[in-house]
Design a protein around this motif. Sequence first.
Motif, PDB file in Angstrom:
ATOM      1  N   ILE A 135      25.370  40.080 -17.227  1.00 41.59           N
ATOM      2  CA  ILE A 135      24.187  39.603 -16.498  1.00 41.59           C
ATOM      3  C   ILE A 135      24.502  38.311 -15.754  1.00 41.59           C
ATOM      4  O   ILE A 135      24.124  38.148 -14.589  1.00 41.59           O
ATOM      5  CB  ILE A 135      22.990  39.452 -17.456  1.00 41.59           C
ATOM      6  N   ARG A 136      25.209  37.406 -16.399  1.00 37.82           N
ATOM      7  CA  ARG A 136      25.600  36.154 -15.707  1.00 37.82           C
ATOM      8  C   ARG A 136      26.467  36.444 -14.485  1.00 37.82           C
ATOM      9  O   ARG A 136      26.311  35.820 -13.435  1.00 37.82           O
ATOM     10  CB  ARG A 136      26.308  35.203 -16.665  1.00 37.82           C
ATOM     11  N   GLY A 137      27.381  37.412 -14.616  1.00 43.15           N
ATOM     12  CA  GLY A 137      28.213  37.783 -13.472  1.00 43.15           C
ATOM     13  C   GLY A 137      27.381  38.347 -12.332  1.00 43.15           C
ATOM     14  O   GLY A 137      27.588  38.004 -11.167  1.00 43.15           O
ATOM     15  N   LEU A 138      26.424  39.206 -12.670  1.00 40.30           N
ATOM     16  CA  LEU A 138      25.542  39.755 -11.633  1.00 40.30           C
ATOM     17  C   LEU A 138      24.674  38.671 -11.010  1.00 40.30           C
ATOM     18  O   LEU A 138      24.440  38.671  -9.795  1.00 40.30           O
ATOM     19  CB  LEU A 138      24.663  40.859 -12.220  1.00 40.30           C
ATOM     20  N   GLU A 139      24.205  37.731 -11.823  1.00 38.41           N
ATOM     21  CA  GLU A 139      23.394  36.633 -11.280  1.00 38.41           C
ATOM     22  C   GLU A 139      24.182  35.803 -10.281  1.00 38.41           C
ATOM     23  O   GLU A 139      23.629  35.339  -9.284  1.00 38.41           O
ATOM     24  CB  GLU A 139      22.848  35.770 -12.410  1.00 38.41           C
ATOM     25  N   ARG A 140      25.475  35.621 -10.524  1.00 39.15           N
ATOM     26  CA  ARG A 140      26.324  34.894  -9.565  1.00 39.15           C
ATOM     27  C   ARG A 140      26.377  35.634  -8.234  1.00 39.15           C
ATOM     28  O   ARG A 140      26.295  35.020  -7.167  1.00 39.15           O
ATOM     29  CB  ARG A 140      27.742  34.742 -10.113  1.00 39.15           C
TER      30      ARG A 140
END
Length: 151
Positions: A111-116
């Motif tokens: 999720i953090r990667g997608l948020e980036r």
Amino acid sequence: MDKSTHSIEYETMLLGRYRQLTAPRLRSDGDQLDRSAYILLSRLEMDGPMSIGQLSDAFGLDPSTLNRQTSAMMRAGLLERIPDPDGGIARKFRVTAEGGQRLRSVRERNIRGLERVLEHWTPEDAAAFADYLRRFNCDIERLEGRPWPRP
């Protein structure tokens, strides 16, 4: 075939290539999961305990393939075999506390990667993209005859 279909084919190929950016694996920690373990744990998290036969039906995979995968996951402490909670004969697989923790950790990292990637998207664009992805996956599932549970 129209131009859109060609474009979708190409972009989904690239999406698979960019997976490490949107779902980074950190080699320094013990929380990494391979793709098959991540998907299997996610399914068991949604549906609860399942037998090899149920997993075979859900994934469209040969039971021998699932036996290898679940055996490796049991050795890693991610799954455990339990008696059928409904009283059936077949034993079922359940996610262990360790498996659930690792699944949550990897999911948060994804999720953090997608948020980036999506940080400059409007909330409306991100929601529309999510809706189209769900629709695309649901149509694949309809054609396969294997619907996937969703939160």
